[in-house]
Write a protein that holds these residues in place. Structure first.
Motif, PDB file in Angstrom:
ATOM      1  N   THR A  46       1.762 -17.377 -22.849  1.00  0.00           N
ATOM      2  CA  THR A  46       2.855 -18.750 -24.122  1.00  0.00           C
ATOM      3  C   THR A  46       1.504 -18.526 -25.064  1.00  0.00           C
ATOM      4  N   THR A  47       1.044 -19.238 -25.950  1.00  0.00           N
ATOM      5  CA  THR A  47       0.714 -19.768 -26.930  1.00  0.00           C
ATOM      6  C   THR A  47      -0.398 -20.828 -26.547  1.00  0.00           C
ATOM      7  N   LYS A  48      -1.390 -20.032 -27.139  1.00  0.00           N
ATOM      8  CA  LYS A  48      -2.151 -21.057 -26.618  1.00  0.00           C
ATOM      9  C   LYS A  48      -2.506 -22.365 -28.001  1.00  0.00           C
ATOM     10  N   TYR A  49      -2.164 -22.337 -28.752  1.00  0.00           N
ATOM     11  CA  TYR A  49      -2.004 -23.758 -30.017  1.00  0.00           C
ATOM     12  C   TYR A  49      -1.140 -24.476 -30.023  1.00  0.00           C
ATOM     13  N   ARG A  57      -1.008 -30.249 -32.302  1.00  0.00           N
ATOM     14  CA  ARG A  57      -2.200 -30.673 -32.800  1.00  0.00           C
ATOM     15  C   ARG A  57      -2.736 -29.460 -33.469  1.00  0.00           C
ATOM     16  N   ARG A  58      -3.568 -28.896 -33.185  1.00  0.00           N
ATOM     17  CA  ARG A  58      -3.794 -27.862 -32.589  1.00  0.00           C
ATOM     18  C   ARG A  58      -3.573 -27.215 -34.308  1.00  0.00           C
ATOM     19  N   ARG A  59      -2.078 -26.267 -34.736  1.00  0.00           N
ATOM     20  CA  ARG A  59      -2.072 -26.249 -35.509  1.00  0.00           C
ATOM     21  C   ARG A  59      -2.447 -26.887 -36.696  1.00  0.00           C
ATOM     22  N   ASP A 113     -13.915 -14.503 -24.221  1.00  0.00           N
ATOM     23  CA  ASP A 113     -13.455 -15.482 -23.589  1.00  0.00           C
ATOM     24  C   ASP A 113     -13.952 -16.252 -23.445  1.00  0.00           C
ATOM     25  N   ASP A 114     -12.966 -17.314 -24.411  1.00  0.00           N
ATOM     26  CA  ASP A 114     -13.070 -18.543 -25.552  1.00  0.00           C
ATOM     27  C   ASP A 114     -12.835 -19.928 -24.037  1.00  0.00           C
ATOM     28  N   GLY A 115     -14.032 -19.579 -22.356  1.00  0.00           N
ATOM     29  CA  GLY A 115     -13.760 -20.159 -21.724  1.00  0.00           C
ATOM     30  C   GLY A 115     -12.438 -20.677 -20.323  1.00  0.00           C
ATOM     31  N   VAL A 157     -11.550  -9.054 -30.477  1.00  0.00           N
ATOM     32  CA  VAL A 157     -10.860  -9.882 -29.873  1.00  0.00           C
ATOM     33  C   VAL A 157     -11.322 -11.011 -28.395  1.00  0.00           C
ATOM     34  N   PRO A 158     -10.525 -12.429 -29.067  1.00  0.00           N
ATOM     35  CA  PRO A 158     -10.890 -13.871 -28.949  1.00  0.00           C
ATOM     36  C   PRO A 158      -9.651 -14.026 -27.973  1.00  0.00           C
ATOM     37  N   LEU A 159      -9.881 -14.203 -26.357  1.00  0.00           N
ATOM     38  CA  LEU A 159      -9.142 -14.803 -25.696  1.00  0.00           C
ATOM     39  C   LEU A 159      -9.703 -15.583 -24.492  1.00  0.00           C
ATOM     40  N   ASP A 176      -6.135 -10.056 -31.920  1.00  0.00           N
ATOM     41  CA  ASP A 176      -5.218 -11.840 -31.627  1.00  0.00           C
ATOM     42  C   ASP A 176      -5.749 -11.286 -29.224  1.00  0.00           C
ATOM     43  N   GLY A 177      -5.397 -11.383 -28.703  1.00  0.00           N
ATOM     44  CA  GLY A 177      -5.631 -10.459 -28.193  1.00  0.00           C
ATOM     45  C   GLY A 177      -3.490 -11.045 -26.944  1.00  0.00           C
ATOM     46  N   ASP A 178      -3.281 -11.202 -27.987  1.00  0.00           N
ATOM     47  CA  ASP A 178      -1.207 -11.670 -26.688  1.00  0.00           C
ATOM     48  C   ASP A 178      -0.488 -10.275 -27.576  1.00  0.00           C
ATOM     49  N   LEU A 179      -1.344  -9.151 -28.075  1.00  0.00           N
ATOM     50  CA  LEU A 179      -0.978  -8.384 -28.696  1.00  0.00           C
ATOM     51  C   LEU A 179       0.674  -8.211 -29.678  1.00  0.00           C
ATOM     52  N   GLN A 180       0.319  -9.750 -30.148  1.00  0.00           N
ATOM     53  CA  GLN A 180       1.328 -10.289 -31.797  1.00  0.00           C
ATOM     54  C   GLN A 180       0.882  -8.838 -32.493  1.00  0.00           C
ATOM     55  N   ASP A 181      -0.910  -9.003 -32.542  1.00  0.00           N
ATOM     56  CA  ASP A 181      -1.329  -7.741 -33.379  1.00  0.00           C
ATOM     57  C   ASP A 181      -1.150  -5.863 -32.765  1.00  0.00           C
ATOM     58  N   ASN A 185      -6.928 -17.512 -21.544  1.00  0.00           N
ATOM     59  CA  ASN A 185      -6.115 -18.225 -20.394  1.00  0.00           C
ATOM     60  C   ASN A 185      -5.222 -16.435 -20.328  1.00  0.00           C
ATOM     61  N   GLU A 186      -5.791 -15.688 -20.633  1.00  0.00           N
ATOM     62  CA  GLU A 186      -4.560 -14.649 -21.287  1.00  0.00           C
ATOM     63  C   GLU A 186      -4.369 -13.237 -20.047  1.00  0.00           C
ATOM     64  N   GLU A 187      -4.173 -13.903 -18.740  1.00  0.00           N
ATOM     65  CA  GLU A 187      -4.678 -12.912 -17.582  1.00  0.00           C
ATOM     66  C   GLU A 187      -3.913 -11.742 -17.433  1.00  0.00           C
TER      67      GLU A 187
HETATM   68  N1  UDP Z   1      -6.926 -18.509 -28.301  1.00  0.00           N
HETATM   69  C1  UDP Z   1      -8.664 -19.128 -27.745  1.00  0.00           C
HETATM   70  N2  UDP Z   1      -9.352 -20.044 -27.667  1.00  0.00           N
HETATM   71  C2  UDP Z   1      -8.102 -21.146 -28.148  1.00  0.00           C
HETATM   72  C3  UDP Z   1      -6.932 -20.520 -28.404  1.00  0.00           C
HETATM   73  C4  UDP Z   1      -6.571 -19.201 -28.325  1.00  0.00           C
HETATM   74  O1  UDP Z   1      -9.026 -17.582 -28.134  1.00  0.00           O
HETATM   75  O2  UDP Z   1      -8.584 -21.890 -28.008  1.00  0.00           O
HETATM   76  C5  UDP Z   1      -6.909 -16.882 -28.427  1.00  0.00           C
HETATM   77  C6  UDP Z   1      -5.851 -16.424 -28.194  1.00  0.00           C
HETATM   78  O3  UDP Z   1      -6.682 -15.966 -26.552  1.00  0.00           O
HETATM   79  C7  UDP Z   1      -5.579 -15.313 -28.691  1.00  0.00           C
HETATM   80  C8  UDP Z   1      -5.257 -16.024 -30.000  1.00  0.00           C
HETATM   81  O4  UDP Z   1      -6.593 -17.015 -29.951  1.00  0.00           O
HETATM   82  O5  UDP Z   1      -5.971 -14.329 -28.637  1.00  0.00           O
HETATM   83  C9  UDP Z   1      -4.318 -16.557 -30.584  1.00  0.00           C
HETATM   84  O6  UDP Z   1      -3.827 -17.279 -30.203  1.00  0.00           O
HETATM   85  P1  UDP Z   1      -2.435 -17.743 -29.475  1.00  0.00           P
HETATM   86  O7  UDP Z   1      -1.787 -16.176 -29.427  1.00  0.00           O
HETATM   87  O8  UDP Z   1      -1.894 -19.222 -28.457  1.00  0.00           O
HETATM   88  O9  UDP Z   1      -2.213 -18.389 -31.357  1.00  0.00           O
HETATM   89  P2  UDP Z   1      -0.210 -17.963 -31.644  1.00  0.00           P
HETATM   90  O10 UDP Z   1      -0.269 -16.668 -31.881  1.00  0.00           O
HETATM   91  O11 UDP Z   1       0.517 -18.620 -30.898  1.00  0.00           O
HETATM   92  O12 UDP Z   1      -1.127 -18.822 -33.544  1.00  0.00           O
END
Ligand code: UDP
Ligand code: MG
Length: 314
Positions: free
Chosen positions: A206-209, A212-214, A45-47, A11-13, A97-102, A15-17
């Motif tokens: 909130t989304t971390k994307y 622009r990043r998308r 933990d991606d910084g 899982v990548p995270l 993903d770490g936001d439980l969308q998965d 700012n998901e406190e």
């Molecule tokens: N994430 C990450 N580094 C980043 C951006 C996002 O590790 O620079 C992680 C984020 O914490 C999450 C996952 O990638 O666990 C997907 O990100 P997000 O939910 O923001 O994307 P979305 O679901 O909105 O496409």
């Protein structure tokens, strides 16, 4: 396929406190219910600049299954995933993903398919709970990507899914910097199967994307899996040459046979600006590839590890 596989959840995270406690709890509960083991959770933990890392540290102290890879700064989602894949050791690896969308509760469903002999099991998003314009862009992106790409990539499949150990090992062999994991995963081959899921909204945060990043991510995907944009330049150039030859022949005929010369300042200006526009546009497209070649030949690693918590460094 292995009878009682060891599962790694990667899982990548960033700012998901707000969500990390529920995440660890739900993934842990699912792993508890699985036979075999010992299973592991590898979190990158991606910084993060919030309390994510602190929460992860205390969780790792109380849970031997948890390894935390803390990157030296924010490297982005795909780089963080790469870091996670480089540190998993299980027979089957779940990426989520770490936001439980998965939802981690799908892991047993993935494992059923794995037991049937599939090397890649991915979630196909039948429905999304996101803004309409975002859903529309995802819809269009996957369809355009499929047309352009030189490997067949399934529609609406995100990173969420299971990969067998040999798929992960094949991915590690692909050292490219601009990673588009779901494309690479198709490129690897083996038997792949989709599991249809409904994608819920984020559990917290909130989304971390950013937009622009998308867009950057979408372009990474297209440029990494297709050279059609360059071909389009060649094709358009050929058409322009054909048209200009036809016009030259006509102008000659008008001059010699009809004794009149074609004039038209407006048409000329339009042609020149239009063609220089096309020129510049495709110069940009070619430049995009050149830039990516440059990024790749620099051979910088995709991420830098700050420290590893919970397991001695490999
Ligand atoms: N994430 C990450 N580094 C980043 C951006 C996002 O590790 O620079 C992680 C984020 O914490 C999450 C996952 O990638 O666990 C997907 O990100 P997000 O939910 O923001 O994307 P979305 O679901 O909105 O496409
Ligand atoms: Mg999300």
């Amino acid at each position: 396929m292995i009878e009682r596989p060891r599962i790694s959840v990667a899982v990548p995270l960033y700012n998901e406190e707000d969500g990390v406690t529920e995440l660890l709890w739900r993934v842990g509960a699912v792993l508890d219910g699985l036979p075999g083991g010992p299973h592991e959770i590898v979190i990158v933990d991606d910084g993060s600049i919030d309390g994510t890392l602190r929460l992860l540290e205390s969780a790792a102290a109380g849970d031997g299954r948890l390894t935390v890879i803390s990157l030296s700064r924010n490297f982005g989602h795909q780089a963080a995933l790469t870091a996670a894949l480089d540190h998993v050791s299980g027979d089957a690896v779940i990426i989520m993903d770490g936001d439980l969308q998965d939802p981690p509760e799908l892991i047993p469903t993935f494992l059923e398919q794995y037991a049937k002999g599939f090397d890649v099991v991915y979630a196909q998003r039948m429905q999304r709970k996101e803004a309409w314009w975002l859903r529309l862009s995802f819809f269009l992106f996957y369809r355009i990507f499929r047309q352009l790409s030189n490997v067949p990539v399934p529609l609406d499949a995100g990173d969420f899914g299971l990969m067998s150990k040999r798929v992960v090992e094949a991915l590690r062999q692909a050292p490219e910097r601009h990673r588009f994991l779901r494309g690479l995963r198709s490129w690897v081959g083996f038997r792949q199967v989709a599991v249809p899921v409904e994608r819920p909204a984020r559990a917290a945060g909130t989304t971390k994307y950013s937009l622009r990043r998308r867009i950057g991510g979408a372009l990474d995907g297209i440029f990494a899996f297709s050279i059609l944009p360059i071909r389009a330049a060649a094709m358009l150039g050929a058409i322009a040459i054909a048209l200009s030859v036809a016009f030259a022949l006509y102008a000659l005929y008008a001059k010699l046979a009809l004794h009149e010369s074609r004039s038209g300042f407006t048409a000329l200006t339009m042609l020149i600006t239009f063609l220089s526009g096309i020129n510049l546009f495709f110069l940009g497209v070619v430049g995009e590839y050149v830039g990516r070649v440059y990024e790749e030949v620099k051979r910088r690693p995709p991420y830098v590890i700050g420290r590893i918590i919970g397991r001695p460094a490999r």
